[in-house]
Write a protein that holds these residues in place. Structure first.
Motif, short mmCIF file in Angstrom:
data_model
loop_
_atom_site.label_atom_id
_atom_site.label_comp_id
_atom_site.label_asym_id
_atom_site.label_seq_id
_atom_site.Cartn_x
_atom_site.Cartn_y
_atom_site.Cartn_z
N LEU A 140 13.99 5.08 4.01
CA LEU A 140 13.16 6.07 4.66
C LEU A 140 12.52 6.71 3.30
O LEU A 140 11.16 6.93 3.38
CB LEU A 140 13.95 7.00 5.55
CG LEU A 140 13.19 8.13 5.98
CD1 LEU A 140 11.90 7.54 6.83
CD2 LEU A 140 14.04 9.10 7.03
N MET A 141 13.23 7.17 2.48
CA MET A 141 12.33 7.87 1.53
C MET A 141 11.32 7.05 0.57
O MET A 141 10.51 7.61 0.32
CB MET A 141 13.73 8.55 0.60
CG MET A 141 14.29 9.64 1.36
SD MET A 141 13.48 10.93 1.91
CE MET A 141 13.62 10.95 3.59
N ALA A 142 11.87 5.83 0.52
CA ALA A 142 10.85 4.98 -0.31
C ALA A 142 9.73 4.60 0.56
O ALA A 142 8.57 4.83 0.00
CB ALA A 142 11.52 3.56 -0.51
N GLY A 143 9.72 4.66 1.91
CA GLY A 143 8.59 4.15 2.82
C GLY A 143 7.91 5.36 2.92
O GLY A 143 6.50 5.29 2.61
N GLU A 144 8.32 6.55 2.84
CA GLU A 144 7.52 7.88 3.14
C GLU A 144 6.74 8.11 1.82
O GLU A 144 5.67 8.64 1.87
CB GLU A 144 8.34 9.05 3.62
CG GLU A 144 8.73 8.87 5.07
CD GLU A 144 9.54 10.20 5.37
OE1 GLU A 144 9.62 10.24 6.64
OE2 GLU A 144 10.12 10.73 4.77
N VAL A 164 10.54 -1.08 6.88
CA VAL A 164 11.51 -0.86 5.53
C VAL A 164 12.89 -0.32 5.93
O VAL A 164 13.78 -0.60 5.25
CB VAL A 164 10.59 0.00 4.42
CG1 VAL A 164 11.56 0.29 3.41
CG2 VAL A 164 9.45 -0.59 4.12
N ILE A 165 12.88 0.57 6.84
CA ILE A 165 14.37 1.07 6.98
C ILE A 165 15.15 0.27 7.92
O ILE A 165 16.15 -0.12 7.65
CB ILE A 165 14.03 2.31 8.05
CG1 ILE A 165 13.20 3.39 7.39
CG2 ILE A 165 15.25 2.91 8.75
CD1 ILE A 165 12.83 4.66 8.60
N THR A 166 14.29 -0.61 8.69
CA THR A 166 15.20 -1.94 9.36
C THR A 166 15.79 -2.69 8.48
O THR A 166 16.99 -3.06 8.49
CB THR A 166 14.31 -2.44 10.45
OG1 THR A 166 13.86 -1.19 11.50
CG2 THR A 166 15.19 -3.31 11.39
N ILE A 167 14.87 -3.32 7.63
CA ILE A 167 15.24 -4.25 6.75
C ILE A 167 16.12 -3.86 5.55
O ILE A 167 16.99 -4.75 5.00
CB ILE A 167 13.89 -4.99 6.01
CG1 ILE A 167 14.30 -6.51 5.58
CG2 ILE A 167 13.47 -4.09 4.86
CD1 ILE A 167 14.50 -7.32 6.74
N GLY A 168 16.20 -2.70 5.44
CA GLY A 168 17.00 -2.00 4.63
C GLY A 168 18.54 -1.94 4.78
O GLY A 168 19.39 -1.67 4.21
N PRO A 206 16.79 -3.98 -3.46
CA PRO A 206 16.66 -2.55 -3.14
C PRO A 206 15.37 -2.44 -2.26
O PRO A 206 14.48 -3.47 -2.02
CB PRO A 206 15.82 -2.04 -4.66
CG PRO A 206 16.34 -2.75 -5.78
CD PRO A 206 16.39 -4.26 -4.88
N SER A 207 15.24 -1.52 -1.44
CA SER A 207 14.59 -1.50 -0.18
C SER A 207 13.11 -1.35 -0.54
O SER A 207 12.33 -1.57 -0.03
CB SER A 207 14.76 -0.08 0.54
OG SER A 207 16.27 -0.04 1.07
N ILE A 208 12.91 -0.96 -1.95
CA ILE A 208 11.54 -0.75 -2.22
C ILE A 208 10.61 -1.92 -2.51
O ILE A 208 9.65 -2.13 -2.48
CB ILE A 208 11.48 0.03 -3.66
CG1 ILE A 208 9.88 0.70 -3.72
CG2 ILE A 208 11.81 -0.49 -4.76
CD1 ILE A 208 9.91 1.95 -4.97
N CYS A 209 11.85 -2.99 -2.61
CA CYS A 209 11.21 -4.52 -2.91
C CYS A 209 10.38 -5.02 -1.51
O CYS A 209 9.41 -5.83 -1.49
CB CYS A 209 12.24 -5.41 -3.29
SG CYS A 209 12.99 -5.00 -4.81
N TRP A 210 10.72 -4.32 -0.44
CA TRP A 210 9.84 -4.85 0.73
C TRP A 210 8.76 -3.98 1.12
O TRP A 210 8.32 -4.37 2.21
CB TRP A 210 10.90 -4.42 1.83
CG TRP A 210 12.41 -5.50 2.05
CD1 TRP A 210 13.50 -5.28 1.48
CD2 TRP A 210 12.51 -6.74 2.16
NE1 TRP A 210 14.50 -6.09 1.38
CE2 TRP A 210 13.85 -7.14 1.93
CE3 TRP A 210 11.57 -7.54 2.73
CZ2 TRP A 210 14.16 -8.39 2.12
CZ3 TRP A 210 11.97 -8.92 2.94
CH2 TRP A 210 13.29 -9.35 2.50
N LEU A 211 8.55 -3.21 0.23
CA LEU A 211 7.32 -2.39 0.65
C LEU A 211 5.83 -3.17 0.63
O LEU A 211 4.99 -2.88 1.44
CB LEU A 211 7.16 -1.19 -0.31
CG LEU A 211 7.93 0.03 0.08
CD1 LEU A 211 8.00 1.07 -1.12
CD2 LEU A 211 7.52 0.76 1.37
#
Length: 249
Positions: free
Chosen positions: A186-190, A120-124, A98-103
């Motif tokens: 994007l949502m996870a990062g923001e 995060v967007i790029t890697i996701g 999941p993208s949130i793992c990269w946060l």
């Protein structure tokens, strides 16, 4: 009409659960009227436009980077057997994260700023694009390649004139999937580090226990995602199908 029926069912569920049976409180399950009233107020005071523009800028930068990197990685995997045997399984495994793992990585490497969100967007999204490029090029009809080689096509000319055009349907599907992953990232990062954006407005609604604002932002996110899919990727898919004779012009 379908969506009006959904809204009517939503309102009916609210009336039954909140007003009549009192199964839950209004701050747990809002009415559509409250949600759309909140949405309108966010539009009127400019909060929504600022948030949408900020989010659009971030996702544009992150998604363009993911396409660039994903295409390069996908082409490299197809071209070199060693990378195909060793890197492909790694990319597939990373795609399941999941993208949130990269946060945590983004915050440690870049801090709480724009670069962290774009990372995060790029890697996701990158891995989805890479997998689509690889799959699309590997699964084209081998007769196309053989016919092109018998006519003298090789190297860059073979890829540019035969392999890439033949794999475009799969590539576009991968870009579409990459977009969905980028939107989620994007949502996870923001929600973690943004000072403005749709994710940040969503978090404000959560912190204030304003479920109407939370659902209003969720509706906007869905509408924007569907709009991009229909206006950009949908048209690209239609054009490709028409070009290949799979759809009526």
């Amino acid at each position: 009409m379908f969506y009006l029926i959904l809204i009517a069912i939503w309102e009916l569920a609210y009336k039954i659960g909140v007003d009549w049976l009192r199964l839950w409180k209004p701050y747990i399950f809002p009415s559509p009227i409250a949600v759309f009233t909140t949405l309108w107020s966010l539009i009127i005071d400019g909060t929504m436009s600022i948030a949408v523009l900020a989010s659009a800028k971030r996702i544009f930068l992150g998604y363009m980077l993911s396409i660039t990197i994903g295409i390069f990685v996908g082409l490299a995997i197809v071209r070199f057997k060693y990378l195909d045997e060793n890197v492909s399984p790694l990319i597939l495994g990373l795609q399941t994260l999941p993208s949130i793992c990269w946060l945590p990585f983004s915050i440690l490497w870049y801090g709480l700023n724009e670069s962290a969100i774009i990372f995060v967007i790029t890697i996701g999204s990158t891995f989805a694009v890479s997998i689509a490029i690889e799959s699309g090029m590997k699964n084209i009809n081998p007769l196309f390649v053989r016919a092109a080689k018998t006519m003298g096509a090789k190297g860059f000319s073979l890829y540019w004139n035969v392999i890439i055009p033949a794999s475009l349907p799969s590539i576009i599907s991968g870009l579409k999937q990459g977009w969905s992953f980028a939107w989620r990232a994007l949502m996870a990062g923001e929600m973690i580090s943004a000072t403005k954006g749709l994710g940040q407005v969503l978090m404000v609604g959560r912190d204030l226990a304003d479920i109407s604002q939370v659902m209003a932002i969720m509706i906007v996110i869905v509408i924007l995602g569907v709009a991009v899919d229909k206006l950009i990727f949908g048209r690209m898919e239609i054009n490709i199908r028409q070009k290949w004779g799979l759809d009526k012009a």
